[in-house]
Motif scaffolding. Structure first.
Motif, mmCIF file in Angstrom:
data_model
loop_
_atom_site.group_PDB
_atom_site.id
_atom_site.type_symbol
_atom_site.label_atom_id
_atom_site.label_comp_id
_atom_site.label_asym_id
_atom_site.label_seq_id
_atom_site.Cartn_x
_atom_site.Cartn_y
_atom_site.Cartn_z
ATOM 1 N N LEU A 146 -8.243 -6.330 -9.089
ATOM 2 C CA LEU A 146 -7.967 -4.893 -9.150
ATOM 3 C C LEU A 146 -8.243 -4.226 -7.801
ATOM 4 C CD1 LEU A 146 -9.424 -3.919 -12.663
ATOM 5 C CD2 LEU A 146 -7.014 -4.156 -12.020
ATOM 6 N N ASP A 147 -9.312 -4.645 -7.143
ATOM 7 C CA ASP A 147 -9.616 -4.105 -5.813
ATOM 8 C C ASP A 147 -8.525 -4.479 -4.816
ATOM 9 O OD1 ASP A 147 -11.919 -3.001 -6.826
ATOM 10 O OD2 ASP A 147 -13.243 -4.578 -6.054
ATOM 11 N N ARG A 148 -8.035 -5.700 -4.909
ATOM 12 C CA ARG A 148 -6.976 -6.137 -3.992
ATOM 13 C C ARG A 148 -5.703 -5.321 -4.207
ATOM 14 N NH1 ARG A 148 -2.481 -8.643 -3.722
ATOM 15 N NH2 ARG A 148 -2.377 -8.902 -5.992
ATOM 16 N N ILE A 149 -5.347 -5.105 -5.501
ATOM 17 C CA ILE A 149 -4.143 -4.334 -5.802
ATOM 18 C C ILE A 149 -4.302 -2.892 -5.310
ATOM 19 C CG2 ILE A 149 -2.722 -3.412 -7.678
ATOM 20 C CD1 ILE A 149 -3.378 -5.957 -9.255
ATOM 21 N N ALA A 150 -5.485 -2.311 -5.537
ATOM 22 C CA ALA A 150 -5.722 -0.931 -5.092
ATOM 23 C C ALA A 150 -5.658 -0.826 -3.572
ATOM 24 C CB ALA A 150 -7.078 -0.447 -5.609
ATOM 25 N N ALA A 151 -6.233 -1.809 -2.877
ATOM 26 C CA ALA A 151 -6.208 -1.793 -1.411
ATOM 27 C C ALA A 151 -4.788 -1.942 -0.890
ATOM 28 C CB ALA A 151 -7.101 -2.903 -0.866
ATOM 29 N N ALA A 152 -4.001 -2.820 -1.524
ATOM 30 C CA ALA A 152 -2.611 -2.997 -1.094
ATOM 31 C C ALA A 152 -1.791 -1.743 -1.352
ATOM 32 C CB ALA A 152 -2.004 -4.193 -1.830
ATOM 33 N N ARG A 153 -2.035 -1.067 -2.481
ATOM 34 C CA ARG A 153 -1.314 0.166 -2.785
ATOM 35 C C ARG A 153 -1.688 1.267 -1.783
ATOM 36 N NH1 ARG A 153 -2.348 0.424 -7.859
ATOM 37 N NH2 ARG A 153 -0.301 -0.089 -8.723
ATOM 38 N N PRO A 179 5.865 -4.150 -6.370
ATOM 39 C CA PRO A 179 5.028 -5.357 -6.248
ATOM 40 C C PRO A 179 3.661 -5.192 -6.900
ATOM 41 C CG PRO A 179 6.081 -4.825 -4.159
ATOM 42 C CD PRO A 179 6.290 -3.643 -5.049
ATOM 43 N N HIS A 180 3.093 -3.983 -6.774
ATOM 44 C CA HIS A 180 1.770 -3.762 -7.353
ATOM 45 C C HIS A 180 1.841 -3.703 -8.878
ATOM 46 C CE1 HIS A 180 1.097 -2.983 -3.187
ATOM 47 N NE2 HIS A 180 1.714 -1.797 -3.200
ATOM 48 N N ARG A 181 2.894 -3.096 -9.395
ATOM 49 C CA ARG A 181 3.087 -3.075 -10.847
ATOM 50 C C ARG A 181 3.238 -4.497 -11.389
ATOM 51 N NH1 ARG A 181 1.742 1.570 -13.550
ATOM 52 N NH2 ARG A 181 2.503 3.407 -12.417
ATOM 53 N N LYS A 182 3.972 -5.301 -10.636
ATOM 54 C CA LYS A 182 4.174 -6.685 -11.063
ATOM 55 C C LYS A 182 2.852 -7.437 -11.092
ATOM 56 C CE LYS A 182 6.983 -10.771 -10.090
ATOM 57 N NZ LYS A 182 8.010 -11.365 -9.193
#
Length: 350
Positions: A146-153, A179-182
């Motif tokens: 989740l942290d990785r997805i948030a950082a990428a977003r 990509p983040h939704r996926k």
């Protein structure tokens, strides 16, 4: 593999793990048919007080009622998370645990709505530690993802904002979120990690479901048993249910050690004969283990080193057995099997 014909195999196993009877049914045989035939066949043995132990897959009301015929009783596993009112009520009851073994504590619960059954909550402290460690590791994995997805977003949003400022646009275009939704969907649908997540209805974002985590912690190392027997102690009921593991171990041995599957037969009698041969082999394995006090891999490894060689010379031929080690000789002695002769098959030259 799913399109291939299936069979159902049943084993009657003693509490020591000795298989004493075997059944074979077509793959579409119902649970009720299995329960009825097993109980009726064992009735012919003129056994005394019979208590049948079954797992949660056979714990329907119809099956339990049939097992209580002619004074019989049952011990069955109950799914704690199936949402049933009785299971929830049993697990919520307070009380002291009784120590049965180092790794087993039990607590009996009575429900007024179900006076014909006794409920036993079993707790394994060692397994509870494993459940906690497993859940902690999964939650750490989820948090990191989740942290990785948030950082990428956030990084994509910053790039979009910088690009808009460079182009002199007053309004920052919305960054690509697909990509983040996926990634979030893959995490949500994960077979073991998804159970700890909840999706917020407004934003659609994922977060750890703290309520679910707290509720699941109450089940660490626990399993639920129900029985119709009025006399057995809670400790004996729990130990009796654990003896079901002996039957499960027998099935694992038949499938792995004895290579029961696949079955290359089409005729019913040959399929049944194939299963019966595996059952007889399993019987020999369990008897050898009980008599020697050693596991089958140890017995197989030690006795597999015993060889017989053929010696030829001018005087003739004979077969000689390799010298037995003390461990090999003890296995023959404990199994009550005659030692192989040192010399045999003498064929003098004519």
């Amino acid at each position: 593999m799913g399109a291939l014909p299936q069979i159902v195999i049943g084993l009657a196993v003693t509490r020591e793990g000795i298989p004493v009877r075997c059944w074979v049914w077509p793959g579409n045989t119902s649970d009720m048919t299995v329960i009825e035939q097993v109980k009726d066949d064992l009735r012919d043995w003129r056994l005394g007080r019979v208590i049948t132990v079954v797992d949660s897959g056979f714990s329907s009301k119809e099956n339990m009622a049939y097992l209580q015929r002619a004074g019989g009783h049952y011990i069955c596993g109950v799914k704690m998370r199936d949402g049933s009112q009785q299971a929830r009520e049993a697990m919520s009851r307070q009380g002291r645990y009784l120590q049965v073994r180092d790794n087993l504590r039990v607590k009996e619960v009575r429900l007024a709505a179900d006076p014909g059954r006794r409920w036993i909550i079993c707790h394994n402290p060692v397994e509870a530690e494993r459940d906690l460690a497993r859940r902690t590791q999964q939650l750490e994995t989820i948090t990191a993802e989740l942290d990785r997805i948030a950082a990428a977003r956030a990084a994509d949003a910053a790039k979009a904002k910088a690009k808009a400022a460079q182009q002199g646009k007053k309004k920052t275009p919305k960054p690509m979120d697909a990509p983040h939704r996926k990634a979030e969907c893959a995490l949500r649908d994960h077979p073991s990690l998804g159970r700890w997540l909840k999706q917020h209805p407004t934003t659609g974002r994922l977060s750890i479901d703290a309520t679910k985590v707290k509720a699941e912690a109450n089940y660490d190392g626990k399993y639920l048993i129900a029985t119709s027997d009025p006399d057995l102690s809670p400790g004996d009921i729990a130990v009796g249910y654990k003896n079901l593991l002996q039957a499960e171990a027998a099935f694992r041995t038949m499938k792995t050690t004895l290579d029961l599957r696949p079955v290359y037969h089409r005729l019913d009698e040959r399929i049944i004969a194939h299963v019966l041969l595996c059952w007889l082999a399993l019987l020999l394995i369990r008897v050898a283990e009980r008599r020697t006090g050693q596991s089958w891999p140890v017995i197989n490894r030690e006795l597999g080193r015993v060889h017989q060689v053929t010696l030829s010379g001018p005087a003739g031929r004979l077969r000689q057995t390799t010298r037995l080690t003390p461990a090999q000789a003890q296995l023959f002695k404990d199994s009550d099997v005659a030692m192989p002769p040192k010399m045999s098959g003498l064929e003098p030259t004519e």
